[in-house]
Motif scaffolding. Sequence first.
Motif, mmCIF file in Angstrom:
data_model
loop_
_atom_site.group_PDB
_atom_site.id
_atom_site.type_symbol
_atom_site.label_atom_id
_atom_site.label_comp_id
_atom_site.label_asym_id
_atom_site.label_seq_id
_atom_site.Cartn_x
_atom_site.Cartn_y
_atom_site.Cartn_z
ATOM 1 N N ASN A 162 11.664 43.905 48.362
ATOM 2 C CA ASN A 162 12.281 45.153 48.811
ATOM 3 C C ASN A 162 11.235 46.263 48.932
ATOM 4 O O ASN A 162 11.287 47.273 48.217
ATOM 5 N N PRO A 163 10.259 46.089 49.836
ATOM 6 C CA PRO A 163 9.148 47.043 49.928
ATOM 7 C C PRO A 163 9.554 48.457 50.323
ATOM 8 O O PRO A 163 8.828 49.411 50.014
ATOM 9 N N TRP A 164 10.669 48.605 51.013
ATOM 10 C CA TRP A 164 11.127 49.953 51.372
ATOM 11 C C TRP A 164 11.196 50.847 50.135
ATOM 12 O O TRP A 164 10.767 51.998 50.159
ATOM 13 N N MET A 165 11.731 50.318 49.060
ATOM 14 C CA MET A 165 11.938 51.107 47.849
ATOM 15 C C MET A 165 10.719 51.123 46.944
ATOM 16 O O MET A 165 10.523 52.075 46.181
ATOM 17 N N THR A 166 9.895 50.088 46.991
ATOM 18 C CA THR A 166 8.817 49.961 46.010
ATOM 19 C C THR A 166 7.491 50.560 46.450
ATOM 20 O O THR A 166 6.615 50.786 45.616
ATOM 21 N N ALA A 167 7.319 50.819 47.750
ATOM 22 C CA ALA A 167 6.021 51.296 48.236
ATOM 23 C C ALA A 167 5.552 52.580 47.546
ATOM 24 O O ALA A 167 4.368 52.677 47.170
ATOM 25 N N PRO A 168 6.397 53.600 47.347
ATOM 26 C CA PRO A 168 5.910 54.811 46.669
ATOM 27 C C PRO A 168 5.414 54.539 45.252
ATOM 28 O O PRO A 168 4.356 55.040 44.835
ATOM 29 N N GLY A 169 6.164 53.743 44.494
ATOM 30 C CA GLY A 169 5.750 53.443 43.123
ATOM 31 C C GLY A 169 4.480 52.634 43.068
ATOM 32 O O GLY A 169 3.620 52.867 42.208
ATOM 33 N N ARG A 170 4.346 51.664 43.964
ATOM 34 C CA ARG A 170 3.124 50.863 44.015
ATOM 35 C C ARG A 170 1.927 51.730 44.364
ATOM 36 O O ARG A 170 0.831 51.566 43.808
ATOM 37 N N ALA A 171 2.138 52.677 45.288
ATOM 38 C CA ALA A 171 1.051 53.582 45.677
ATOM 39 C C ALA A 171 0.644 54.470 44.519
ATOM 40 O O ALA A 171 -0.554 54.653 44.238
ATOM 41 N N ALA A 172 1.628 55.032 43.836
ATOM 42 C CA ALA A 172 1.330 55.911 42.703
ATOM 43 C C ALA A 172 0.604 55.159 41.600
ATOM 44 O O ALA A 172 -0.336 55.676 40.980
ATOM 45 N N LEU A 173 1.025 53.922 41.352
ATOM 46 C CA LEU A 173 0.387 53.110 40.313
ATOM 47 C C LEU A 173 -1.067 52.814 40.675
ATOM 48 O O LEU A 173 -1.968 52.924 39.829
ATOM 49 N N ALA A 174 -1.313 52.487 41.942
ATOM 50 C CA ALA A 174 -2.676 52.180 42.383
ATOM 51 C C ALA A 174 -3.589 53.394 42.274
ATOM 52 O O ALA A 174 -4.791 53.260 42.018
ATOM 53 N N LEU A 175 -3.017 54.586 42.453
ATOM 54 C CA LEU A 175 -3.809 55.821 42.408
ATOM 55 C C LEU A 175 -3.919 56.392 40.998
ATOM 56 O O LEU A 175 -4.599 57.403 40.782
ATOM 57 N N GLY A 176 -3.250 55.768 40.037
ATOM 58 C CA GLY A 176 -3.310 56.253 38.662
ATOM 59 C C GLY A 176 -2.364 57.384 38.368
ATOM 60 O O GLY A 176 -2.491 58.068 37.347
ATOM 61 N N TYR A 177 -1.371 57.595 39.235
ATOM 62 C CA TYR A 177 -0.411 58.687 39.048
ATOM 63 C C TYR A 177 0.918 58.221 38.460
ATOM 64 O O TYR A 177 1.813 59.036 38.219
ATOM 65 N N GLY A 178 1.081 56.932 38.280
ATOM 66 C CA GLY A 178 2.340 56.413 37.767
ATOM 67 C C GLY A 178 2.114 55.343 36.726
ATOM 68 O O GLY A 178 0.995 54.874 36.527
ATOM 69 N N ASP A 179 3.187 54.972 36.046
ATOM 70 C CA ASP A 179 3.134 53.931 35.025
ATOM 71 C C ASP A 179 3.938 52.719 35.487
ATOM 72 O O ASP A 179 4.857 52.835 36.306
#
Length: 279
Positions: free
Chosen positions: A158-175
């Motif tokens: 379900n990439p529509w919903m997960t792309a923002p979280g994956r991006a934030a995690l890769a950039l170090g802005y999310g957990d």
Amino acid sequence: MTDTRTEQIEAWRAVAPGWNRRRALFWKATRSLSERMIELLELVPGERVIDVAAGPGDTGFLAAELIGVEGRLLSTDAAPEMVDAARARAAELGLRNVDFAVNDAAELTMASDSFDAAICRFGVMLVPDCSRAVAEVARVVRAGGRAVYVVWAEDARNPWMTAPGRAALALGYGDTPDPDAPGPFRLAAPGALRALAVKAGLTQIHEEEVAITWRVESLDQWWECSLDLSRNLQSLVSRLDETEIAEVRDRAKELLAEFVDGDGSVHVPGVARVLLGRR
């Protein structure tokens, strides 16, 4: 009601205006899923149906058409703003066999054995005690009645919903999300929803996957829609400055680039899991 559940409800109240704005888009993507839910219920005129965590109410309104004026639909949600949106939508559709109530999916106030069928689309995984929510939906259905639930399949599908979280995690802005915390993918693992349905006393269980497609005109529109629909994304951007938000947005767009057509429109696949059980 626990503090955690109160926080969840307040969060849904906060995003209710965005969900109302994007109702048509969400419905276009997921209508086939709702139609399959209603088909599985095999409703007949005169039956009583409850739609739990109904949001703007569209899935239940499909049922209202089938049960006719002899039947009755009760559309419920924990957020009063969602109930108001459903009431307005029912008026637009000219439906006269629908009642509305503010009700928590994990603490339904209806008596046991009150309905012939129950609907809960994308609701139980968002409740802190998801096991209790599944059981409550089943409890209000009469013996021999039917309950149908929908949850999202695995996050990777379900990439529509997960792309923002994956991006934030890769950039170090999310957990990394807590898999046991309320969220869209909490019951995504194969068998997870079935186990709760069995625990709730449901039998003759049928489960299947349903594919959907999200469609928007551009990745910019996708981002704006995501901001309206996602509580997690709203929380994330509230903690970031403008430069950081732009970084997350651009990285998320890169993750969805494979789904962009030549004209810039976006078609992103998704998968949900439907479960039907009988009391």
